[in-house]
Design an enzyme around this catalytic site. Structure first.
Site, PDB file in Angstrom:
ATOM      1  N   ASP A  85      -0.301  10.982   5.291  1.00 41.88           N
ATOM      2  CA  ASP A  85      -1.177   9.916   5.815  1.00 41.88           C
ATOM      3  C   ASP A  85      -2.413  10.506   6.484  1.00 41.88           C
ATOM      4  OD1 ASP A  85       0.156   7.654   4.993  1.00 41.88           O
ATOM      5  OD2 ASP A  85       1.283   7.377   6.854  1.00 41.88           O
ATOM      6  N   HIS A 111     -11.470   5.743 -10.641  1.00 41.74           N
ATOM      7  CA  HIS A 111     -10.098   6.259 -10.533  1.00 41.74           C
ATOM      8  C   HIS A 111      -9.310   6.057 -11.832  1.00 41.74           C
ATOM      9  CE1 HIS A 111      -9.314   7.843  -6.577  1.00 41.74           C
ATOM     10  NE2 HIS A 111      -9.786   6.786  -5.954  1.00 41.74           N
ATOM     11  N   PRO A 156      -5.647  -2.853   4.599  1.00 42.52           N
ATOM     12  CA  PRO A 156      -6.083  -1.674   5.361  1.00 42.52           C
ATOM     13  C   PRO A 156      -7.126  -0.786   4.685  1.00 42.52           C
ATOM     14  CG  PRO A 156      -3.936  -1.257   4.387  1.00 42.52           C
ATOM     15  CD  PRO A 156      -4.278  -2.677   4.060  1.00 42.52           C
ATOM     16  N   TYR A 171     -12.851  13.436  -0.040  1.00 47.49           N
ATOM     17  CA  TYR A 171     -13.863  12.658  -0.757  1.00 47.49           C
ATOM     18  C   TYR A 171     -15.197  13.401  -0.804  1.00 47.49           C
ATOM     19  CZ  TYR A 171     -10.830   8.557  -0.093  1.00 47.49           C
ATOM     20  OH  TYR A 171      -9.786   7.681  -0.108  1.00 47.49           O
ATOM     21  N   HIS A 223     -16.096   2.973  -7.416  1.00 50.41           N
ATOM     22  CA  HIS A 223     -15.118   3.985  -7.004  1.00 50.41           C
ATOM     23  C   HIS A 223     -13.734   3.693  -7.589  1.00 50.41           C
ATOM     24  CE1 HIS A 223     -13.402   7.107  -4.441  1.00 50.41           C
ATOM     25  NE2 HIS A 223     -12.398   6.267  -4.253  1.00 50.41           N
ATOM     26  N   GLU A 224     -13.252   2.472  -7.376  1.00 49.36           N
ATOM     27  CA  GLU A 224     -11.895   2.151  -7.861  1.00 49.36           C
ATOM     28  C   GLU A 224     -11.841   2.222  -9.386  1.00 49.36           C
ATOM     29  OE1 GLU A 224      -9.994   2.427  -5.538  1.00 49.36           O
ATOM     30  OE2 GLU A 224     -11.357   1.959  -3.898  1.00 49.36           O
ATOM     31  N   GLU A 264      -9.689  12.281  -5.036  1.00 51.07           N
ATOM     32  CA  GLU A 264     -10.776  11.573  -4.347  1.00 51.07           C
ATOM     33  C   GLU A 264     -12.143  12.244  -4.485  1.00 51.07           C
ATOM     34  OE1 GLU A 264     -10.544   8.685  -3.637  1.00 51.07           O
ATOM     35  OE2 GLU A 264      -8.394   8.336  -3.421  1.00 51.07           O
ATOM     36  N   ARG A 310      -9.518  -2.690   7.674  1.00 49.37           N
ATOM     37  CA  ARG A 310      -9.699  -1.369   7.058  1.00 49.37           C
ATOM     38  C   ARG A 310      -9.714  -0.279   8.125  1.00 49.37           C
ATOM     39  NH1 ARG A 310     -15.029  -2.296   3.969  1.00 49.37           N
ATOM     40  NH2 ARG A 310     -15.400  -3.491   5.865  1.00 49.37           N
ATOM     41  N   GLN A 357       0.878  -1.174   0.000  1.00 46.08           N
ATOM     42  CA  GLN A 357       0.000   0.000   0.000  1.00 46.08           C
ATOM     43  C   GLN A 357       0.917   1.226   0.000  1.00 46.08           C
ATOM     44  OE1 GLN A 357      -3.124   0.771  -0.490  1.00 46.08           O
ATOM     45  NE2 GLN A 357      -2.729   2.927  -0.045  1.00 46.08           N
ATOM     46  N   GLY A 387     -10.527  -0.434  -0.922  1.00 42.22           N
ATOM     47  CA  GLY A 387      -9.996  -0.709  -2.250  1.00 42.22           C
ATOM     48  C   GLY A 387      -8.867   0.242  -2.569  1.00 42.22           C
ATOM     49  N   MET A 388      -8.068  -0.103  -3.574  1.00 40.09           N
ATOM     50  CA  MET A 388      -7.000   0.799  -4.016  1.00 40.09           C
ATOM     51  C   MET A 388      -6.843   0.629  -5.518  1.00 40.09           C
ATOM     52  SD  MET A 388      -4.709   3.109  -3.272  1.00 40.09           S
ATOM     53  CE  MET A 388      -3.703   3.848  -4.562  1.00 40.09           C
ATOM     54  N   GLU A 389      -6.771   1.777  -6.183  1.00 36.17           N
ATOM     55  CA  GLU A 389      -6.960   1.834  -7.633  1.00 36.17           C
ATOM     56  C   GLU A 389      -5.704   1.596  -8.461  1.00 36.17           C
ATOM     57  OE1 GLU A 389      -7.200   4.331  -5.388  1.00 36.17           O
ATOM     58  OE2 GLU A 389      -6.276   6.170  -6.135  1.00 36.17           O
TER      59      GLU A 389
HETATM   60 ZN    ZN Z   1     -10.386   6.680  -3.991  1.00 36.69          ZN
END
Ligand code: ZN
Length: 633
Positions: free
Chosen positions: A395, A320, A287, A403, A316-317, A339, A585, A156, A290-292
């Site tokens: 961070d 992106h 964590p 968002y 959402h992803e 975001e 998460r 990540q 999702g991550m794009e």
């Molecule tokens: Zn996002």
């Protein structure tokens, strides 16, 4: 320097630190030491070997840099806990030194560039290095933390952990095309943010070599690696799902609509450029929701609900792929450019899929999130602004403000310029113009003003929207068609007086026929009305079975437990502990731990529980929750 326990290792954790604007680390990006204004990385070849036993990723990087400033004598790269073995240019060793380590931003790597190299057109640099077992980007899962019986590695990088995975210009303003070879134990599968090579992976003894190519330049925060005992199944012309054997069929059933969503998104935002859109499902310690990563979105397996409850995260992803991955925020102070746009875009996709009323209710949900976050950040106003004007730990920017305030701003602008029929074509032009670039908020503003007549936008208070903390200057008007039955039901609960001892005027069927999004909003509305009292909440559980129901709706379970905490429902504490120990998460964990912390009698037990279990959580999660529990790192 303080250490926290993390797996079998110790990590040096970051402390809270804010520096003034003059203290940008580099000239280009507040949180990067690198100097892309002198040397700009354009091409990278990566060779990684994954060592599960020692929890080390060793790599050889071959970089190509454009020389922008021939006077510059040093190339500076970002690193964090990286061990350098060798740096060379065309086989000739170069002098280098690692600077002092900053707890948040890592260590600059200064490489001396000889005169003769600076007169070339491009600069080639080879770096041999190893990551540290405490690398903040990588999570090394033991077999017992996965669904199967093999280890699992995932990364990540966002926002600034790419530098702990490989020496790089760790700023979203630099985008580099790359090829990669990843060497893993023979029984495992490797993935990265690129198109997998058509050739079958090559066997070499007890190892296997996977190859990839990413032709579209990407920033370091989008680089990724995942290695595990993965099965794959093609589910559409763009998409293959990767997951451990135990969960792949469920994942396929829940996420089979992806091709349809891509079609809708292409109509809205233009062609999907990344060739493939693959999905990877990760162990529960992952964590994020999702991550794009380009070509391979990562998803928490918590999103596999059996009723397509994770589709909002999928939308959402996917969104992106245009916002963030094509048009990118120039630095993390403009995170809303990634975001806010993506949240606005994912609701457009959902609106086209399930109807405009669905988008309206999602937006109402988002407005509640915005209120909640603005309230939580009232003592940290800098983070409650759309554009962060100071240098902060990036961070900390991973909160709901970019968002939801960002998305609310775009909704407001869409209404102001005359609605979707004129705003959507503008968005397509915006993407076309700025794709493959990294930009700042003012560029979007200028683009919008030049596209529409200035008088249409004359009432937009850009200064307050972009640079003031807290709630926006305008309250958006959303349609309440799907919300009304929910608010009516919640109002009845609020007004009901249990002491009357007449027949309870509620029944299980109250929630029949409600869509997932409405159930989600039901819990949110219960949350919004404030303290309902223990007796009513128990009744709600008795009649509707919320503990069970909320299992199947991504992201709502944490809110339900927050409610249980608010009314001090002691019997639910073991369930809450069970939940926080299984969940990875940090967004969801933050909510529940915040509530447990507020509950004085439980606070100590919550802290003890966290300390005992944090070894199973990833770096960023430990960092975020430690802050919630006021723990020193
Ligand atoms: Zn996002």
């Amino acid at each position: 320097m303080l250490h926290i326990h993390f797996g079998n290792n110790y990590v040096v954790a970051a402390a809270e630190e804010s520096v003034s604007k003059e203290d940008w680390l580099g000239k280009t990006d507040p949180s990067s030491y690198s100097n892309p204004e002198d040397f700009l990385a354009t091409q990278l070849h990566i060779k990684w070997e994954v060592d599960f036993e020692n929890k080390i990723l060793s790599g050889v990087l071959s970089y190509e840099f454009d020389i922008i400033n021939k006077e510059a004598t040093y190339l500076i790269l970002d690193t964090r806990d990286i061990e350098i073995n060798k740096i060379a240019s065309n086989g000739k060793g170069l002098l280098y030194k690692l600077g002092e380590k900053n707890k948040i931003f890592g260590t600059p790597l200064k490489i001396e560039i000889p005169n003769e190299s600076r007169n070339e057109k491009a600069l080639t640099i080879e770096i041999e290095y190893k990551t540290d077992p405490n690398c903040s980007a990588l999570a090394w899962m033991e077999p017992h933390q996965t669904s199967g019986n093999k280890p699992f590695l995932f990364s990540q990088n966002q926002p600034i952990h790419g530098r702990s995975m490989y020496p790089c210009q760790d700023t979203p303003s630099v985008k580099t095309a790359f090829t990669a070879e990843i060497i893993v134990p023979k029984e495992l599968v490797a993935l990265t943010s690129a198109v997998p090579s058509q050739d079958a992976p090559k066997e070499a003894g007890d190892k296997r070599v996977y190859k990839f190519e990413q032709k579209i330049p990407i920033p370091s925060y989008l680089m990724c690696i995942a290695v595990g005992d993965l099965q794959s199944k093609k589910i559409g012309s763009h998409s293959t799902i990767y997951a451990e054997q135990e969960i792949i069929e469920k994942a396929v059933a829940d996420f089979s609509d992806v091709e349809q969503l891509i079609e809708i998104a292409e109509k809205l935002f233009g062609k999907y450029e990344w060739e493939v859109y693959n999905l990877l499902f990760l162990p529960r310690a992952y964590p994020m929701s999702g991550m794009e990563h380009p070509c391979i979105s990562f998803f928490s397996q918590e999103l596999i609900t059996g009723n397509k409850g994770g589709i909002d995260v999928l939308a959402h992803e996917l969104a992106h792929s245009w916002f963030g991955n094509l048009v990118t925020n120039r630095d993390w102070n403009h995170f809303w450019m990634n975001e806010g746009f993506t949240r606005f875009a994912d609701r457009k996709i959902l609106g086209r899929t399930y109807g405009e009323e669905y988008r309206q209710l999602e937006s109402i949900f988002g407005w509640s999130v915005l209120k909640y976050e603005a309230e939580n950040l009232r003592n940290e106003p800098e983070l409650a602004k759309l554009v962060v004007d100071k240098v902060v730990d990036p961070d900390r920017c991973l909160n709901g403000i970019p968002y939801e305030k960002g998305s609310a701003f775009l909704y407001y602008l869409e209404q102001t310029v005359g609605g979707a029929s004129v705003f959507e074509p503008f968005l397509r032009e915006y993407i076309k113009k700025y794709r493959h670039q990294s930009i700042e908020s003012h560029q979007f503003k200028e683009e919008l003003i030049s596209h529409f007549a200035p008088e249409i936008l004359r009432n937009v208070d850009w200064e307050i929207w972009l640079h003031s903390p807290g709630m926006p200057p305008v309250t958006n008007n959303y349609s309440r068609t799907l919300l009304d039955p929910i608010t009516k039901l919640v109002k009845r609960w609020k007004e009901w007086v249990p002491e009357d001892r007449t027949e309870v005027p509620f029944k299980k069927e109250d929630l029949d026929g409600l869509r997932n999004i409405q159930l989600k909003q039901f819990v949110q509305e219960l949350f919004n009305v404030g303290d309902l009292g223990l007796e009513k909440l128990k009744k709600i559980e008795e009649i509707y079975g919320m503990h069970e129901r909320t299992r199947n709706i991504a992201d709502i379970r944490a809110r339900w437990f927050q409610l249980c905490g608010k009314v001090r429902w002691l019997e639910t504490v073991p369930l809450m502990f069970e939940y926080v120990n299984a969940e990875g998460r940090f967004g969801a964990l933050k909510r529940v731990y915040r509530e447990l912390y507020e509950w004085e009698e439980i606070r100590e037990a919550a802290i003890k529980n966290f300390n005992e279990n944090k070894k199973y959580k990833m770096f960023v999660t430990v960092k975020v929750i430690s802050k919630v529990l006021r723990l020193e790192l």
